[in-house]
Design a protein around this motif. Structure first.
Motif, PDB file in Angstrom:
ATOM      1  N   PRO B  98       0.821  -1.209   0.000  1.00  0.00           N
ATOM      2  CA  PRO B  98       0.000   0.000   0.000  1.00  0.00           C
ATOM      3  C   PRO B  98       0.855   1.259   0.000  1.00  0.00           C
ATOM      4  N   ASP B 170      -1.579   2.305  -7.699  1.00  0.00           N
ATOM      5  CA  ASP B 170      -1.820   2.096  -6.278  1.00  0.00           C
ATOM      6  C   ASP B 170      -3.293   2.334  -5.938  1.00  0.00           C
ATOM      7  N   HIS B 174      -6.033  -0.219  -4.360  1.00  0.00           N
ATOM      8  CA  HIS B 174      -6.813   0.150  -3.176  1.00  0.00           C
ATOM      9  C   HIS B 174      -8.299  -0.084  -3.396  1.00  0.00           C
ATOM     10  N   LYS B 253      -3.174  -6.953  -2.292  1.00  0.00           N
ATOM     11  CA  LYS B 253      -4.229  -7.382  -1.370  1.00  0.00           C
ATOM     12  C   LYS B 253      -4.212  -8.900  -1.212  1.00  0.00           C
ATOM     13  N   THR B 259      -0.701  -5.381   5.026  1.00  0.00           N
ATOM     14  CA  THR B 259       0.270  -4.294   5.149  1.00  0.00           C
ATOM     15  C   THR B 259       1.683  -4.836   5.299  1.00  0.00           C
TER      16      THR B 259
END
Lengths: 113, 319, 167
Positions: B98, B170, B174, B253, B259
């Motif tokens: 991320p 990015d 997301h 993801k 993360t």
């Protein structure tokens, strides 16, 4: 940065394009020179957009439209060049003079029926 | 962002660029071999021939680099670099976690597609400069193929960008949710197939077609320059697999630890997609030139347009 | 002189040199490859002028499609390596004169009109996808639609021109 820098570059690019269009006899090379001229105009549009701080960004938008039109122009232009090549086995534009306005003295005598 | 950080990130890109394609190459050797009931490389390096590609690289460096007498020398010598470098630049934009890419561009998708499309010029240069009929034929086929498959590729990417409402890679990762799989499924199919065609991988390897035009544009290449073309092919597989993963499969993801281990999820997805690329090579015969063009214009383009229309309708309906 | 001036100047020199090589190269393929360099440098100029989206459109459409199409066309219409049919016609002096005259007039004109004009690139809105999308789809919708019809017409025209009636 100075606006004149961009404008002078654009003017010189355009002049290079003018020279190319006048001097080239290969149709593909001719199209390249036309592209140079279109790009010179694009550079002007983008530079003026940045200079005016245009809220609508019309300069950059018009540059996009020029790109679209250039793409269409190249597509049709190359189609014509290919058709020419298929008919005459050559892409020299100074040989394709069937529709040219020539001096009447040098025109071959036509048969009247 | 400090200068040190930038240099570190660029070095990271370079390391990825030099290792992951080799891993994919080794994967190809082994996967193909096992699918064809062979063992593949077994000796180099000892354990299951893990060092085969390193040995290949050493071999390429040692071989003489021949330039044909009638070739256009400068163009001939420059072509491998023009084919390879675009893939290196694309890696800069791919987000590995991320908010983490070497450089997050607001127009990331556009950047990636634009830079990748430069690579074909290297192939055209190689095809023309080799002074070889087969090379020229291969180069022409490569050019025709790129022009046909560029359109569905860009349209499929545009559909995802519409769905996410951003052009940043990015940002797209997301915005991704699991239900995008059916929603953007057609786009995924179109993008992946068009990417295969852009890479000239089987079943779209008409430009190379070793059984009819020797090795297409690369026929005259030897030694290190040939090695660079092969590296470009594997780097292309990695880049397009990573792009597909970021655009259509959520990139970093995963079901857990997004993360912390985002880069691992991306790597897993990239390798899975690379595996599919190899699988398709083993499974399908080569398409004929006219079939190839027809497949692009009559198959993929309408599908991509339908996907764009669907995304547009959904976006307007839910806005 | 700021950093932007220097970068733009260097890119401009590359761009201009490549453009001159495009119109003087003896080989049509070389001309097309110089065109790639010229357009690449021009994309860099757009980046300096904060037109990010236009810059990448330039790379995608011009380098990725238009030049590839030109290379393709040049190869289809016979582009041998080395000596070939001369690319230039005999009116080179006249063409050079016209080119120089154009350059002279335009440069004098723009320098006289915009001397000292300064682009504040640090305080202009960067032309990214969002900004240009808003501009195209909010203020230029009609032009957009017309452009799409134009592209369709060009597509149909190109197909009609190149199809052979033998089959």
């Amino acid at each position: 940065m100075h606006l004149t820098l961009a404008l002078v570059l654009s003017a010189l690019l355009f002049a290079a394009g003018v020279y190319g269009v006048l001097v080239r006899r290969n149709a593909v090379a001719l199209l390249m020179a036309v592209e140079l001229m279109l790009n010179a105009a694009n550079l002007d549009l983008v530079a003026f957009d940045a200079w005016f701080k245009d809220r609508l960004h019309s300069g950059q938008t018009l540059a996009l439209f020029v790109v679209v039109i250039a793409a269409a122009e190249v597509g049709v232009g190359l189609a014509i060049v290919l058709a020419l090549f298929r008919m005459r086995d050559s892409v020299a534009v100074d040989e394709a003079i069937d529709l040219a306005d020539r001096d009447p003295v040098r025109r071959p005598v036509e048969q009247t029926q | 962002m400090t200068a040190l950080e930038v240099i570190g990130k660029l070095l990271g890109c370079l390391v990825v660029f030099l290792t992951v394609p080799l891993l994919v190459g080794q994967l190809e050797h082994k996967v193909m071999a096992h699918m064809q009931s062979r063992l593949g490389p077994m000796y180099a390096g000892g354990f299951h021939g893990w060092a085969q590609l390193v040995a290949d690289g050493v071999k390429f460096v040692q071989k003489e680099s021949v330039v044909p007498a009638r070739a256009d020398r400068r163009v001939f010598e420059l072509a491998p670099l023009v084919a390879l470098l675009p893939y290196l630049f694309v890696l800069i934009a791919i987000p590995v976690a991320p908010g983490h890419s070497a450089h997050d561009l607001s127009v990331g998708v556009f950047f990636a597609l634009a830079v990748v499309s430069v690579g074909v010029i290297g192939v055209l240069m190689a095809g023309w400069a080799s002074a070889n009929k087969y090379s020229l034929l291969g180069g022409l086929r490569a050019g025709a193929q790129l022009m046909a498959y560029e359109l569905p590729l860009v349209l499929a990417a545009a559909s995802v960008a519409m769905a996410a409402g951003t052009l940043s890679l990015d940002g797209i990762a997301h915005a991704w949710h699991w239900w995008w799989l059916p929603y953007q499924g057609v786009g995924l199919f179109v993008f992946f197939v068009a990417a295969l065609a852009e890479l000239r991988r089987p079943p779209f390897d008409m430009p190379l077609a070793d059984s009819e035009i020797v090795f297409g544009p690369f026929t005259e290449y030897t030694g290190l320059r040939f090695g660079l073309f092969i590296l470009a092919e594997y780097a292309g597989i990695v880049v397009f697999s990573a792009l597909t993963a970021v655009l259509f499969l959520g990139g970093w993801k995963g079901p857990f630890l997004e993360t912390g281990l985002g880069w691992l999820w991306l790597l897993i997805k990239t390798f899975l997609l690379s595996f599919v690329v190899i699988w398709l090579r083993v499974s399908y015969p080569r398409l004929r030139e006219d079939q190839l063009q027809k497949f692009a214009w009559a198959g993929l383009v309408p599908l991509a347009l339908a996907q764009v229309a669907l995304t547009g309708v959904v976006r307007v309906a839910t806005a | 002189m700021t950093g932007a001036d220097v970068v733009f100047g260097l890119l401009g020199i590359v761009c201009l040199a490549a453009a001159l090589l495009v119109v003087t190269a003896r080989n049509v393929i070389h001309a097309a490859l110089w065109l790639v360099v010229c357009f690449g440098a021009l994309a860099g100029c757009y980046l300096v002028l904060t037109a990010e989206f236009v810059a990448w459109v330039q790379v995608l459409i011009y380098i990725g499609a238009v030049v590839v199409l030109m290379l393709f066309g040049a190869m289809l219409t016979r582009a041998p390596i080395g000596r070939q049919q001369p690319l230039d016609s005999t009116n080179r002096p006249v063409a050079a004169l016209a080119g120089l005259a154009t350059a002279g007039i335009l440069v004098t004109l723009v320098v006289a009109s915009f001397k000292g004009a300064y682009v504040d690139i640090h305080h202009t809105e960067v032309g990214d996808g969002r900004v240009l999308g808003t501009a195209v789809f909010r203020y230029f919708v009609l032009a957009f639609e017309v452009a799409s019809v134009l592209l369709l017409a060009a597509l149909v025209g190109a197909i009609v021109l190149t199809r052979s009636d033998r089959d």
